[in-house]
Design an enzyme around this catalytic site. Structure first.
Site, mmCIF file in Angstrom:
data_model
loop_
_atom_site.group_PDB
_atom_site.id
_atom_site.type_symbol
_atom_site.label_atom_id
_atom_site.label_comp_id
_atom_site.label_asym_id
_atom_site.label_seq_id
_atom_site.Cartn_x
_atom_site.Cartn_y
_atom_site.Cartn_z
ATOM 1 N N LYS A 173 0.815 -1.214 0.000
ATOM 2 C CA LYS A 173 0.000 0.000 0.000
ATOM 3 C C LYS A 173 0.848 1.263 0.000
ATOM 4 O O LYS A 173 0.471 2.267 -0.610
ATOM 5 C CB LYS A 173 -0.938 -0.003 1.215
ATOM 6 C CG LYS A 173 -2.090 -0.993 1.088
ATOM 7 C CD LYS A 173 -3.126 -0.782 2.175
ATOM 8 C CE LYS A 173 -4.330 -1.682 1.933
ATOM 9 N NZ LYS A 173 -5.382 -1.484 2.943
ATOM 10 N N LYS B 36 -11.359 -1.628 -4.839
ATOM 11 C CA LYS B 36 -12.102 -0.378 -4.967
ATOM 12 C C LYS B 36 -11.286 0.681 -5.698
ATOM 13 O O LYS B 36 -11.853 1.610 -6.270
ATOM 14 C CB LYS B 36 -12.450 0.150 -3.560
ATOM 15 C CG LYS B 36 -13.252 -0.797 -2.695
ATOM 16 C CD LYS B 36 -13.299 -0.317 -1.258
ATOM 17 C CE LYS B 36 -13.964 -1.341 -0.344
ATOM 18 N NZ LYS B 36 -13.952 -0.950 1.064
ATOM 19 N N LYS C 106 -6.117 -8.702 -7.265
ATOM 20 C CA LYS C 106 -7.303 -8.754 -6.426
ATOM 21 C C LYS C 106 -8.311 -7.692 -6.854
ATOM 22 O O LYS C 106 -7.935 -6.583 -7.239
ATOM 23 C CB LYS C 106 -6.887 -8.523 -4.961
ATOM 24 C CG LYS C 106 -8.012 -8.691 -3.963
ATOM 25 C CD LYS C 106 -7.492 -8.397 -2.565
ATOM 26 C CE LYS C 106 -8.631 -8.449 -1.552
ATOM 27 N NZ LYS C 106 -8.193 -8.005 -0.217
#
Length: 335
Positions: free
Chosen positions: A115, A202, A199
């Site tokens: 991230k 969003k 994956k």
């Protein structure tokens, strides 16, 4: 202090745009667990702010996750549904556990590296210590089981290590249980419809990469029709899906939505082209998701009702967490 035997804790981040991966990987499994476990389901709004959130959107997204829980079939009268920031034990226990967890443990957390990317020096401290707050979420209720996706297994292992070290450091061998993972279903990791190696997310710039819990029947059919596949027909066995990420993902989604295994789905569709399989998957997805979407919309039109559910849940959550935290303070030597 009594030891819980089958207490489940889990949560979903209110970061907007709930998608099929959130539903199949988490929320749908929560529904089944309420029949066999004491369930505490959190909207983890404190985790959400590890990256910037618009405050108004965060409030709306928190209500949306709560609405999704209820619309999917979680009964708020028998289970606890609340948002994390309403229960101060999460933050207070997280600080105590920050003093138990070692920096080396956090440095091994792959999700932070993913991230934060190349700008890790600009990442928030909260994003780095996120796994400690997750451990506090679980241990504040002395939860025994945690339904997790594959991407959260490492964080749950850290929670187990944290519980063990706290117990050892303070000489309270069995105070915190070592929470067990519950990895359930055929599609615990739903992949992008545009790239079966990534994956479902969003944050993917392509709206075609995900089916959201707001999508209409037409949207769902369109996204499945355009999903990445390959020119080969479906194989006879699961082994035949190896090296075919797009095909594997769609078969997994069909299996999860129909409560079957991939092998059972392939027994029905082996040899079929995607021109046959995709419409069947679209019909199934519309059948399963549209009632939930419609109920979510109805609930979102009554924010006062949702807020009431969250407040009642928080009262019940505090009744469990506060005595546990009081004992932690005593163990730590706080007066």
């Amino acid at each position: 202090m009594d030891k819980p035997q089958n207490r489940v804790f889990s949560g979903v981040q209110p970061t907007g745009n709930l998608h099929l991966g959130n539903y199949l990987g988490a929320i749908r499994n929560f529904v089944g667990l309420q029949k066999t476990h004491e369930c505490i389901y959190c909207v983890v709004d404190m985790h959400a702010i590890t990256v910037w959130q618009d405050p108004k959107e965060l409030a709306a997204n928190t209500r949306e996750v709560a609405a999704a829980y209820i619309a999917a079939g979680i009964d708020p009268s028998t289970n606890i549904i609340f948002n994390q920031s309403k229960v101060s034990a999460h933050a207070e226990l997280a600080w105590i556990l920050n003093c138990v967890v070692r920096i080396g443990w956090l440095n091994r957390m792959t999700q932070f590296k993913d991230k934060a990317g190349k700008d890790r020096e600009k990442a928030s401290v909260g994003l780095y210590t996120y796994p400690v707050l997750m451990a506090a979420d679980i241990l504040a209720y002395r939860a025994t089981h945690v339904p997790v996706g594959e991407d959260q297994k490492q964080h749950l292992e850290l929670a187990r290590d944290t519980a063990q070290k706290f117990n050892n450091d303070f000489g309270v061998p069995d105070f915190f249980p070592l929470p067990e993972p519950l990895i359930m279903g055929a599609a615990t990791r739903v992949m992008s419809l545009r790239d079966g190696t990534k994956k479902m997310s969003k944050s993917d710039p392509s709206d075609l990469s995900r089916i959201t819990m707001r999508d209409s029947a037409d949207d769902i059919a369109k996204k499945i029709r355009k999903a990445q596949t390959d020119p080969e027909p479906l194989p006879e066995t699961v082994a035949g899906l190896e090296g075919r990420p797009g095909a594997d993902n769609l078969v997994g989604i069909y299996a999860a939505l129909s409560d079957r295994t991939k092998a059972e789905v392939l027994a029905e569709f082996s040899g079929a082209q995607f021109s046959v399989f995709k419409p069947a998957l679209a019909d199934l997805a519309v059948e399963k998701l549209t009632p939930i979407t419609n109920e979510m919309k109805r609930l979102m039109e009554d924010p006062t009702y949702i807020d009431g559910i969250l407040e009642k849940g928080a009262v019940r959550a505090r009744a469990i967490a506060d005595p546990i935290l009081a004992r932690v303070r005593e163990i730590a030597g706080f007066i």
